[in-house]
Scaffold this active site. Structure first.
Site, PDB file in Angstrom:
ATOM      1  N   GLY A  12     -75.601 -73.977-119.338  1.00  0.00           N
ATOM      2  CA  GLY A  12     -75.225 -72.564-119.489  1.00  0.00           C
ATOM      3  C   GLY A  12     -75.869 -71.723-118.408  1.00  0.00           C
ATOM      4  O   GLY A  12     -75.972 -72.142-117.247  1.00  0.00           O
ATOM      5  N   THR A 122     -85.405 -74.353-124.715  1.00  0.00           N
ATOM      6  CA  THR A 122     -84.692 -73.841-125.888  1.00  0.00           C
ATOM      7  C   THR A 122     -85.664 -73.134-126.847  1.00  0.00           C
ATOM      8  O   THR A 122     -86.750 -73.626-127.122  1.00  0.00           O
ATOM      9  CB  THR A 122     -84.019 -75.021-126.626  1.00  0.00           C
ATOM     10  OG1 THR A 122     -83.188 -75.717-125.699  1.00  0.00           O
ATOM     11  CG2 THR A 122     -83.175 -74.531-127.799  1.00  0.00           C
ATOM     12  N   HIS A 178     -94.689 -68.224-127.637  1.00  0.00           N
ATOM     13  CA  HIS A 178     -93.684 -67.475-126.873  1.00  0.00           C
ATOM     14  C   HIS A 178     -92.955 -66.540-127.834  1.00  0.00           C
ATOM     15  O   HIS A 178     -91.828 -66.786-128.223  1.00  0.00           O
ATOM     16  CB  HIS A 178     -92.715 -68.475-126.235  1.00  0.00           C
ATOM     17  CG  HIS A 178     -91.724 -67.840-125.302  1.00  0.00           C
ATOM     18  ND1 HIS A 178     -92.071 -66.940-124.319  1.00  0.00           N
ATOM     19  CD2 HIS A 178     -90.376 -67.993-125.198  1.00  0.00           C
ATOM     20  CE1 HIS A 178     -90.989 -66.581-123.659  1.00  0.00           C
ATOM     21  NE2 HIS A 178     -89.951 -67.192-124.176  1.00  0.00           N
TER      22      HIS A 178
HETATM   23  N1  APR Z   1     -75.734 -80.515-126.353  1.00  0.00           N
HETATM   24  C1  APR Z   1     -75.578 -80.070-125.094  1.00  0.00           C
HETATM   25  N2  APR Z   1     -75.399 -78.772-124.801  1.00  0.00           N
HETATM   26  C2  APR Z   1     -75.365 -77.904-125.823  1.00  0.00           C
HETATM   27  C3  APR Z   1     -75.520 -78.294-127.170  1.00  0.00           C
HETATM   28  C4  APR Z   1     -75.701 -79.679-127.410  1.00  0.00           C
HETATM   29  N3  APR Z   1     -75.865 -80.133-128.657  1.00  0.00           N
HETATM   30  N4  APR Z   1     -75.450 -77.180-127.948  1.00  0.00           N
HETATM   31  C5  APR Z   1     -75.267 -76.138-127.135  1.00  0.00           C
HETATM   32  N5  APR Z   1     -75.208 -76.586-125.851  1.00  0.00           N
HETATM   33  C6  APR Z   1     -75.013 -75.797-124.635  1.00  0.00           C
HETATM   34  C7  APR Z   1     -74.005 -74.667-124.769  1.00  0.00           C
HETATM   35  O1  APR Z   1     -72.674 -75.146-124.649  1.00  0.00           O
HETATM   36  C8  APR Z   1     -74.419 -73.775-123.594  1.00  0.00           C
HETATM   37  O2  APR Z   1     -73.659 -74.034-122.431  1.00  0.00           O
HETATM   38  O3  APR Z   1     -76.231 -75.146-124.286  1.00  0.00           O
HETATM   39  C9  APR Z   1     -75.890 -74.130-123.339  1.00  0.00           C
HETATM   40  C10 APR Z   1     -76.833 -72.973-123.507  1.00  0.00           C
HETATM   41  O4  APR Z   1     -76.528 -72.089-122.513  1.00  0.00           O
HETATM   42  P1  APR Z   1     -76.425 -70.507-122.759  1.00  0.00           P
HETATM   43  O5  APR Z   1     -75.710 -70.238-124.038  1.00  0.00           O
HETATM   44  O6  APR Z   1     -75.887 -69.899-121.521  1.00  0.00           O
HETATM   45  O7  APR Z   1     -77.964 -70.106-122.988  1.00  0.00           O
HETATM   46  P2  APR Z   1     -79.105 -69.913-121.899  1.00  0.00           P
HETATM   47  O8  APR Z   1     -79.213 -68.482-121.547  1.00  0.00           O
HETATM   48  O9  APR Z   1     -78.960 -70.925-120.818  1.00  0.00           O
HETATM   49  O10 APR Z   1     -80.391 -70.241-122.819  1.00  0.00           O
HETATM   50  C11 APR Z   1     -80.581 -71.519-123.360  1.00  0.00           C
HETATM   51  O11 APR Z   1     -82.952 -71.199-123.526  1.00  0.00           O
HETATM   52  O12 APR Z   1     -84.251 -69.295-123.284  1.00  0.00           O
HETATM   53  C12 APR Z   1     -83.629 -70.163-124.179  1.00  0.00           C
HETATM   54  O13 APR Z   1     -83.158 -68.735-126.074  1.00  0.00           O
HETATM   55  C13 APR Z   1     -82.595 -69.451-124.995  1.00  0.00           C
HETATM   56  O14 APR Z   1     -82.349 -71.214-126.575  1.00  0.00           O
HETATM   57  C14 APR Z   1     -81.753 -70.595-125.450  1.00  0.00           C
HETATM   58  C15 APR Z   1     -81.790 -71.540-124.259  1.00  0.00           C
END
Ligand code: APR
Length: 315
Positions: A12, A122, A178
């Protein structure tokens, strides 16, 4: 020597940015893995960066995948898979959903990349990295959480803005969990080597420390559709780089505590300064704190403990 393999689970906002920075820094070949709404997303991001390599002057290869098996043999795995915060949500609101995601990912890492250095991003961070180490069973020196590097960089940024100096000359330590309970240390901020108390009042520092504790929320309320990603991505790459290049960097990271800090956080993951090199977490530093800071740190450890107990009860 074969190039290092870096697997980014979650492609993401943070995952995509990390892929770009890794390519620019030429730290290794990158595989972006995601289970997205649109099948082609990780492949598209990888190809997009690949197509910029001639301009960037880098030869790293990037690929995208929706199959966890492509983690296989990774030297470093950085995990952002999960759901980010929306306005009004605390990091802890993500506990239930993201705990299951970390379990799925952790089992695959254990099976397919047993020698990897694992960096978890995460949220809620301290509980997710605790869960990751539990699921993989890896030595705690090889499983670490990215939070303190970011929180310390945020504080350094606010200090630099206030003093009108270069952010790269400001070093800070923000410890603990955090979340709202993180602890910013006044005496540990250095401005080009000058201790901050010589340059800024405690009252002003406290204002900046409060802004630091809410810095993630401030970005969420501005972005509305997601949480911070540029600075979390660069913070995680700083940690990966320290490991891959055996830099012995002193970074504040979420690590598993043992007898440090009088054993107050024993068995828990919590942010403290440590040394990162080719063996992962090579040393944990015990910073001297005054009574008020120690009390705040203990409160922060309690917050980490509460979430770790939730993980133990629900996994
Ligand atoms: N397996 C693989 N990818 C997954 C899964 C999974 N089971 N579940 C969700 N994803 C992917 C989503 O499809 C998404 O593309 O994880 C990605 C997360 O990206 P974003 O929604 O853009 O979030 P992002 O801003 O990158 O943050 C990710 O980091 O800082 C923390 O709180 C934030 O928990 C969040 C994480």
């Amino acid at each position: 020597m074969a190039r290092k393999k870096i697997a980014l689970v979650g492609a993401g906002q943070i995952g995509g940015t990390m892929a770009l920075v890794l390519a620019q820094k030429q730290l290794g070949d990158v595989v972006l893995i995601d289970i997205p709404m649109t099948e082609g997303m990780p492949k598209g991001k990888a190809l997009d960066i690949m197509e910029g390599r001639s301009v960037m002057g880098t030869s790293c290869n990037l690929s995208g995948s929706t199959n966890y098996d492509d983690i296989a043999g990774a030297d470093v795995v950085i995990v952002t898979a999960g759901v980010p915060r929306k306005p009004g949500m605390s990091r802890d609101d993500l506990l239930g959903i993201n705990c299951g995601v970390i379990k799925d990912v952790g089992l695959k890492i254990k099976e397919l990349a047993p020698n990897a250095f694992v960096i978890v991003i995460t949220n809620p961070l301290d509980a997710m990295v605790y869960n990751m180490q539990k699921v993989t069973g890896f030595d705690s020196s090889k499983v670490i959480g990215m939070a303190g590097v970011l929180d310390s960089s945020r504080l350094a940024c606010f200090v630099a803005m206030e003093l009108g100096v270069s952010a790269e000359d400001v070093k800070a330590i923000v410890m603990g969990g955090h979340g709202d309970t993180m602890v910013s240390l006044y005496d540990c901020v250095s401005v080009g080597g000058i201790p901050l108390p010589q340059l800024m009042s405690k009252e002003k520092f406290d204002e900046l420390a409060a802004r630091t504790a809410n810095a993630g929320g401030e970005i969420v309320s501005l972005l509305v559709r997601g949480s911070a990603f540029y600075s979390p991505a660069t913070s995680a790459i700083k940690m990966a780089e320290a490991y891959l290049l055996d830099k012995k960097s002193v970074l504040t990271c979420a690590v598993k505590l043992n007898d440090e800090y009088q054993g107050k956080g024993k068995g828990l993951y919590c942010g403290v300064p440590c040394v990162i090199g080719a063996n992962g977490v090579e040393k944990i530093f015990e910073v001297k704190m005054n009574d008020a800071e120690m009390a705040a740190f203990e409160k922060s450890i309690e917050a980490c403990k509460k979430n770790a107990e939730w993980v133990d009860a629900n996994t």
